[in-house]
Motif scaffolding. Structure first.
Motif, PDB file in Angstrom:
ATOM      1  N   LEU A   1       0.404  25.968 -28.701  1.00 61.25           N
ATOM      2  CA  LEU A   1      -1.025  26.477 -29.704  1.00 61.25           C
ATOM      3  C   LEU A   1      -0.166  28.246 -29.998  1.00 61.25           C
ATOM      4  CD1 LEU A   1      -2.517  24.983 -26.974  1.00 61.25           C
ATOM      5  CD2 LEU A   1      -4.268  25.433 -27.805  1.00 61.25           C
ATOM      6  N   ARG A   2      -0.565  28.322 -31.374  1.00 60.65           N
ATOM      7  CA  ARG A   2      -0.320  29.761 -31.684  1.00 60.65           C
ATOM      8  C   ARG A   2      -1.342  30.077 -32.517  1.00 60.65           C
ATOM      9  NH1 ARG A   2       5.247  30.785 -31.880  1.00 60.65           N
ATOM     10  NH2 ARG A   2       6.712  28.461 -31.185  1.00 60.65           N
ATOM     11  N   TYR A   3      -1.557  31.062 -32.225  1.00 59.98           N
ATOM     12  CA  TYR A   3      -2.694  31.765 -32.432  1.00 59.98           C
ATOM     13  C   TYR A   3      -2.345  33.163 -32.952  1.00 59.98           C
ATOM     14  CZ  TYR A   3      -6.257  29.418 -29.030  1.00 59.98           C
ATOM     15  OH  TYR A   3      -7.050  27.840 -28.400  1.00 59.98           O
ATOM     16  N   PRO A   4      -3.106  32.771 -34.881  1.00 56.41           N
ATOM     17  CA  PRO A   4      -2.670  34.120 -35.378  1.00 56.41           C
ATOM     18  C   PRO A   4      -3.870  35.364 -35.371  1.00 56.41           C
ATOM     19  CG  PRO A   4      -2.883  32.308 -36.284  1.00 56.41           C
ATOM     20  CD  PRO A   4      -2.992  31.898 -35.634  1.00 56.41           C
ATOM     21  N   LEU A   5      -3.339  36.413 -34.770  1.00 56.22           N
ATOM     22  CA  LEU A   5      -4.192  37.594 -34.741  1.00 56.22           C
ATOM     23  C   LEU A   5      -5.138  37.606 -35.708  1.00 56.22           C
ATOM     24  CD1 LEU A   5      -2.500  37.612 -32.190  1.00 56.22           C
ATOM     25  CD2 LEU A   5      -2.745  40.065 -32.215  1.00 56.22           C
ATOM     26  N   THR A   6      -6.356  38.013 -35.427  1.00 56.12           N
ATOM     27  CA  THR A   6      -7.169  38.418 -37.296  1.00 56.12           C
ATOM     28  C   THR A   6      -6.213  39.505 -37.375  1.00 56.12           C
ATOM     29  OG1 THR A   6      -9.156  37.651 -36.273  1.00 56.12           O
ATOM     30  CG2 THR A   6      -9.402  38.783 -38.422  1.00 56.12           C
TER      31      THR A   6
ATOM     32  N   LEU B   1      -0.002  35.020 -31.159  1.00 55.37           N
ATOM     33  CA  LEU B   1      -0.337  34.387 -29.290  1.00 55.37           C
ATOM     34  C   LEU B   1       0.065  33.462 -29.424  1.00 55.37           C
ATOM     35  CD1 LEU B   1      -1.946  35.556 -26.445  1.00 55.37           C
ATOM     36  CD2 LEU B   1      -3.898  34.303 -26.984  1.00 55.37           C
ATOM     37  N   LEU B   2       0.910  33.316 -28.091  1.00 54.29           N
ATOM     38  CA  LEU B   2       1.315  31.561 -28.175  1.00 54.29           C
ATOM     39  C   LEU B   2       0.699  30.898 -26.569  1.00 54.29           C
ATOM     40  CD1 LEU B   2       3.002  29.692 -28.756  1.00 54.29           C
ATOM     41  CD2 LEU B   2       5.649  31.005 -27.166  1.00 54.29           C
ATOM     42  N   VAL B   3       0.752  30.430 -26.429  1.00 54.94           N
ATOM     43  CA  VAL B   3      -0.391  29.736 -25.506  1.00 54.94           C
ATOM     44  C   VAL B   3       0.136  28.120 -25.235  1.00 54.94           C
ATOM     45  CG1 VAL B   3      -2.400  28.228 -23.842  1.00 54.94           C
ATOM     46  CG2 VAL B   3      -2.519  30.619 -26.017  1.00 54.94           C
ATOM     47  N   THR B   4       1.272  27.857 -23.914  1.00 50.02           N
ATOM     48  CA  THR B   4       1.771  26.793 -23.563  1.00 50.02           C
ATOM     49  C   THR B   4       1.321  25.894 -22.390  1.00 50.02           C
ATOM     50  OG1 THR B   4       4.180  27.556 -24.522  1.00 50.02           O
ATOM     51  CG2 THR B   4       4.311  25.558 -23.230  1.00 50.02           C
ATOM     52  N   VAL B   5       0.739  24.546 -22.169  1.00 50.69           N
ATOM     53  CA  VAL B   5       0.588  24.172 -21.258  1.00 50.69           C
ATOM     54  C   VAL B   5       0.818  22.305 -21.760  1.00 50.69           C
ATOM     55  CG1 VAL B   5      -2.091  25.213 -21.265  1.00 50.69           C
ATOM     56  CG2 VAL B   5      -1.423  23.789 -22.786  1.00 50.69           C
ATOM     57  N   ASN B   6       0.953  21.875 -20.656  1.00 50.07           N
ATOM     58  CA  ASN B   6       0.777  20.392 -20.791  1.00 50.07           C
ATOM     59  C   ASN B   6       0.617  19.320 -20.406  1.00 50.07           C
ATOM     60  OD1 ASN B   6       0.874  20.161 -17.394  1.00 50.07           O
ATOM     61  ND2 ASN B   6       2.688  20.508 -16.539  1.00 50.07           N
TER      62      ASN B   6
ATOM     63  N   LEU C   1      -2.646  26.938 -34.273  1.00 53.28           N
ATOM     64  CA  LEU C   1      -1.613  26.007 -35.135  1.00 53.28           C
ATOM     65  C   LEU C   1      -0.967  25.134 -34.055  1.00 53.28           C
ATOM     66  CD1 LEU C   1       0.144  27.768 -38.066  1.00 53.28           C
ATOM     67  CD2 LEU C   1      -2.470  25.951 -38.090  1.00 53.28           C
ATOM     68  N   THR C   2      -1.574  24.002 -33.423  1.00 54.17           N
ATOM     69  CA  THR C   2      -0.397  23.427 -32.224  1.00 54.17           C
ATOM     70  C   THR C   2       0.604  22.216 -32.450  1.00 54.17           C
ATOM     71  OG1 THR C   2      -2.992  23.251 -31.103  1.00 54.17           O
ATOM     72  CG2 THR C   2      -1.079  21.598 -30.787  1.00 54.17           C
TER      73      THR C   2
END
Length: 446
Positions: free
Chosen positions: A238-243, A308-313, A337-338
């Motif tokens: 999951l890639r969260y662009p910062l505001t 902000l990059l979030v990685t889960v499985n 964006l996923t």
């Protein structure tokens, strides 16, 4: 090839005797035809499917069974030794006579001395384990492998016959079910067979092996992966662009307040389980997860530039972490964006990218020590973790009862056997002896 394995004269004798030749073919067919008919293939197709090397072994299963058959006009070994035994060596005569009377059974392998010997425990009788002298098979067999073979006494020691079939766990289950059905035994009845019963059930061993191996060859099994929550593994990035106008520092301050986010530096967090997980699926899937300080790592969170990059499985964990991040810093981030990847796609990405440069700089011995340390830590945590194969109990809990001890012994054997199957390297070399001692089961590791 030793003298006792020379069957040239015996085969020539059978070939000249029409009735005996036909009887041999009938016995071999009894071993092969149930599976061939079920899967609608012929012997040539079987060789193409499983490999030419198995054709001789499977024929040998029928041939060795034929040597023990008694017909109205006698037994082929008795007849051959009476008429042509004078041409054979003493070793060959003794070997044929012993093989004639040796039943096939399922054995568990232990104490393997490559090129020399191994210990076999009969899983279908209460006979004491026996040490057999063997050169070639001991170079490939591993601790706790299971094999169908005939153990033949020879002077002051034992050897094995030439037809050896390695049994996977599912083939063992299929064999046991077939034997129970043939002998009309109930599930609660102990599966203990007499010498005569084993002699009569020889084709069931070959059929059980063939049914499983043909099925696997026709429909290769795809490994199933799950995490410790029991979710199917599907990697989510999951890639969260910062505001606009938001700094990394502002986002980091919010993430530091999330109870289950364990910081590892100023820009990286491990998302840890709030409680000890119950373990993965009980259906035989491979569990993929990482432990950290006694807790399961559910995912990672990292600030990279304006993202902000979030990685889960798993999809389930992706939904949970989105809820956490939205509550903590939703006003500082845009919609994510996923990217979703399977285990196979993840492996392909890693192979395409190649090994990290740093990995090449680690000396092999240090890398091996790192792996041994990791395995030590992993298995020490495992002793107190719930295991699906143990009914959701930890190994330490399960060994408190007789039934639980039996399950833990089988579980330990499975771990050792799978580890040994990795070929060379720290995983294959790992010594599980301390686990048997820790659980008070060392006397069963023989």
């Amino acid at each position: 090839m030793s003298e006792r394995n020379d069957i040239t004269g015996l085969l020539a004798f059978i070939g000249r005797e029409g009735d005996w030749r036909d009887r041999l073919q009938a016995v071999v067919a009894e071993h092969l035809m149930p599976a061939l008919e079920e899967f609608e293939i012929d012997e040539d197709g079987l060789a193409d499917l499983l490999g030419e090397q198995w054709s001789g072994v499977l024929w040998g299963c029928g041939f060795e069974d034929f040597l023990g058959q008694r017909y109205e006009d006698g037994n082929i070994v008795d007849l051959y030794l009476k008429r042509r035994g004078w041409k054979e060596t003493v070793l060959n005569r003794a070997y044929f006579a012993a093989l004639r009377d040796a039943p096939v059974s399922l054995y568990e392998v232990s104490d393997v001395q490559p090129g020399t010997s191994m210990v076999l425990r009969d899983l279908l009788s209460d006979a004491a384990p026996v040490m057999v002298r063997e050169k070639s098979a001991t170079r490939t067999l591993k601790q706790w492998d299971r094999i169908a073979v005939r153990v033949v006494p020879e002077r002051d020691h034992h050897v094995i016959s030439g037809a050896l079939l390695p049994f996977r766990a599912e083939a063992v289950d299929f064999l046991f079910a077939g034997l129970r059905d043939a002998l009309k035994l109930k599930k609660r009845d102990a599966l203990r067979l007499s010498h005569d019963q084993l002699m009569g059930c020889a084709p069931i061993f070959t059929s059980a092996w063939l049914f499983i191996e043909i099925d696997r060859a026709l429909t290769p099994e795809q490994p199933q992966f799950s995490n410790s929550d029991g979710d199917d593994v599907l990697f989510h990035d999951l890639r969260y662009p910062l505001t606009s106008g938001v700094t990394q520092k502002a986002v980091a301050e919010r993430l530091d307040r999330v109870k289950d986010f364990q910081p590892e530096g100023a820009k990286f967090w491990n998302w840890l389980a709030a409680r000890k997980e119950r373990g993965g699926k009980a259906g035989g899937s491979i569990m993929l997860d990482t432990q950290m300080e006694g807790a399961t790592v559910l995912g990672s969170v990292e600030l990279k530039g304006k993202t902000l990059l979030v990685t889960v499985n798993s999809a389930e964990r992706a939904a949970k972490v989105q809820t956490l991040i939205s509550a903590a810093a939703g006003d500082l981030l845009r919609a994510p964006l996923t990217t979703i990847r399977t285990v196979e796609q993840m492996r392909a990405d890693q192979q395409r990218d190649g090994p990290r440069k740093e990995a090449d700089e680690i000396p092999p011995e240090i890398a091996r020590q790192f792996m041994r340390d990791h395995l030590d830590k992993h298995y020490r945590e495992t002793l107190d973790a719930p295991i699906p194969a143990l009914g959701g109990k930890s190994p330490r809990q399960a060994v408190r009862t007789a039934a639980g001890r039996a399950k833990v012994i089988d579980w330990l054997k499975m771990l050792e056997n799978r580890s040994a199957g990795h070929g060379e390297g720290p995983i294959a070399e790992y010594d599980f002896g301390w686990m048997w001692v820790e659980l008070g089961l060392q006397e069963h590791r023989k």
